[in-house]
Scaffold this motif. Sequence first.
Motif, PDB file in Angstrom:
ATOM      1  N   ALA A  52     -49.635  35.967  98.008  1.00  0.00           N
ATOM      2  CA  ALA A  52     -48.620  36.540  97.954  1.00  0.00           C
ATOM      3  C   ALA A  52     -48.453  36.782  98.859  1.00  0.00           C
ATOM      4  O   ALA A  52     -48.961  37.719  99.846  1.00  0.00           O
ATOM      5  CB  ALA A  52     -48.865  38.221  97.270  1.00  0.00           C
ATOM      6  N   LEU A  71     -47.987  33.574  94.684  1.00  0.00           N
ATOM      7  CA  LEU A  71     -46.714  34.878  94.331  1.00  0.00           C
ATOM      8  C   LEU A  71     -45.956  34.404  94.932  1.00  0.00           C
ATOM      9  O   LEU A  71     -46.438  34.700  96.218  1.00  0.00           O
ATOM     10  CB  LEU A  71     -47.934  36.337  94.257  1.00  0.00           C
ATOM     11  CG  LEU A  71     -46.650  36.911  93.561  1.00  0.00           C
ATOM     12  CD1 LEU A  71     -45.942  36.763  92.375  1.00  0.00           C
ATOM     13  CD2 LEU A  71     -47.054  38.312  93.405  1.00  0.00           C
ATOM     14  N   LEU A  73     -42.843  35.685  97.461  1.00  0.00           N
ATOM     15  CA  LEU A  73     -42.475  36.588  98.219  1.00  0.00           C
ATOM     16  C   LEU A  73     -40.805  36.557  98.246  1.00  0.00           C
ATOM     17  O   LEU A  73     -40.738  36.202  99.361  1.00  0.00           O
ATOM     18  CB  LEU A  73     -43.186  38.042  98.242  1.00  0.00           C
ATOM     19  CG  LEU A  73     -44.827  38.028  98.081  1.00  0.00           C
ATOM     20  CD1 LEU A  73     -44.967  39.166  99.007  1.00  0.00           C
ATOM     21  CD2 LEU A  73     -44.636  38.767  96.114  1.00  0.00           C
ATOM     22  N   ALA A  85     -40.405  43.134  97.220  1.00  0.00           N
ATOM     23  CA  ALA A  85     -41.734  42.727  96.778  1.00  0.00           C
ATOM     24  C   ALA A  85     -42.647  43.611  96.571  1.00  0.00           C
ATOM     25  O   ALA A  85     -43.527  42.941  95.446  1.00  0.00           O
ATOM     26  CB  ALA A  85     -42.369  42.334  98.127  1.00  0.00           C
ATOM     27  N   ARG A  87     -42.458  46.133  94.232  1.00  0.00           N
ATOM     28  CA  ARG A  87     -42.007  45.669  92.648  1.00  0.00           C
ATOM     29  C   ARG A  87     -42.618  44.490  91.842  1.00  0.00           C
ATOM     30  O   ARG A  87     -43.613  45.162  91.311  1.00  0.00           O
ATOM     31  CB  ARG A  87     -41.044  46.075  92.642  1.00  0.00           C
ATOM     32  CG  ARG A  87     -40.407  46.207  90.705  1.00  0.00           C
ATOM     33  CD  ARG A  87     -39.045  46.138  90.482  1.00  0.00           C
ATOM     34  NE  ARG A  87     -38.496  47.001  91.156  1.00  0.00           N
ATOM     35  CZ  ARG A  87     -37.417  46.605  91.951  1.00  0.00           C
ATOM     36  NH1 ARG A  87     -36.952  45.827  92.590  1.00  0.00           N
ATOM     37  NH2 ARG A  87     -36.674  47.469  92.705  1.00  0.00           N
ATOM     38  N   LEU A  88     -43.088  43.519  92.628  1.00  0.00           N
ATOM     39  CA  LEU A  88     -43.372  42.371  92.168  1.00  0.00           C
ATOM     40  C   LEU A  88     -45.303  42.897  92.339  1.00  0.00           C
ATOM     41  O   LEU A  88     -46.012  41.967  91.319  1.00  0.00           O
ATOM     42  CB  LEU A  88     -43.091  41.161  92.900  1.00  0.00           C
ATOM     43  CG  LEU A  88     -41.689  40.682  92.855  1.00  0.00           C
ATOM     44  CD1 LEU A  88     -41.334  39.868  93.545  1.00  0.00           C
ATOM     45  CD2 LEU A  88     -41.596  40.689  91.497  1.00  0.00           C
ATOM     46  N   GLN A  91     -46.119  44.647  89.252  1.00  0.00           N
ATOM     47  CA  GLN A  91     -46.496  44.127  88.408  1.00  0.00           C
ATOM     48  C   GLN A  91     -47.299  43.201  87.801  1.00  0.00           C
ATOM     49  O   GLN A  91     -48.492  42.715  87.359  1.00  0.00           O
ATOM     50  CB  GLN A  91     -45.070  43.224  87.601  1.00  0.00           C
ATOM     51  CG  GLN A  91     -43.982  43.888  88.020  1.00  0.00           C
ATOM     52  CD  GLN A  91     -42.341  43.351  87.518  1.00  0.00           C
ATOM     53  OE1 GLN A  91     -42.656  41.950  88.331  1.00  0.00           O
ATOM     54  NE2 GLN A  91     -41.382  43.729  87.958  1.00  0.00           N
ATOM     55  N   GLU A  92     -48.521  42.036  88.804  1.00  0.00           N
ATOM     56  CA  GLU A  92     -49.583  41.876  88.859  1.00  0.00           C
ATOM     57  C   GLU A  92     -50.561  42.137  88.605  1.00  0.00           C
ATOM     58  O   GLU A  92     -51.912  41.540  88.578  1.00  0.00           O
ATOM     59  CB  GLU A  92     -48.984  40.780  90.223  1.00  0.00           C
ATOM     60  CG  GLU A  92     -48.269  39.727  89.743  1.00  0.00           C
ATOM     61  CD  GLU A  92     -48.000  38.859  88.968  1.00  0.00           C
ATOM     62  OE1 GLU A  92     -49.434  38.415  88.008  1.00  0.00           O
ATOM     63  OE2 GLU A  92     -47.238  38.706  88.499  1.00  0.00           O
TER      64      GLU A  92
END
Length: 287
Positions: A52, A71, A73, A85, A87-88, A91-92
């Motif tokens: 990420a 991923l 960002l 970012a 939040r992403l 989520q993962e």
Amino acid sequence: WAKSVLPMRPLVANKGTFGRVLVVAGSINYIGAAYLACSGAIRVGAGLVTLATAANLQPILASKLTEVTYLPLPESGIGIISPPAARLIHQELGNYDVLLLGCGLGQSQPVIRFIKSILFKLKPASPSLVLDADALNILAKTPNWWQQLAVDAILTPHPGEMARLAGVSVDEVQSDRVGMAKKAALEWHKTVVLKGAYTVIVRPDGQSRISPVANPGLASAGTGDVLTGVIAGLVAQGLTLFDAAACGVYLHGQAGEMVSERLGDAGTIATDLLPVLPLVIKQLKEN
């Protein structure tokens, strides 16, 4: 001891058998740190590594890291991850066994907010955590950070980072490396890897191991990123945090010794360690 804790490699394995690592790393000034951390995890046998990183860095790194997934960002500037970012990442997290955070992220204000939004919103059921570099520097600026970090973690400071975290001088750290690492691990209730000649590894209850390696060939930029990746790769394969930290330090140190035997103790670079790590594991198993 290191041989006894090496992850098993069953013949019927698939990539899920060997764990999944999420690496959050890199910025416009420190692109290589992301490459080295991911490569360290891959080279000790992690099944899947996802990087990420800032969206503009992804095409650059994809040209070198062909085996990882990505991923991308959102950014606050070119190559600088923006706070939303986080939040992403949250989520993962459920798709991974370990989160490696910090290598080469920088310490800009957006990155500071990004890192804090990740660390201080983790839940006890979150994946294992390995922290290095800028994640440590940002913790050092946060009073009583260990009271806000709800999960166990491996911290991998060099003496300068340790000094900032503990609020002391580098000379104080180096004058009592074992004592300083033990005090920190007990107070913070985290696994501490104090890097340098004769690296010290301490778990939260004070049990410790000390690396037998002092190699000036490892004193170059990027070797710490490789070590952090190695440790995360071992955590992903099921080792306890303490065993992963200590075994990772051992493998990394032996890789340095093997490279120095061939090249000498000057001019070794971090990428020299990467193809040697599997050879160290192979040699250890056959010994």
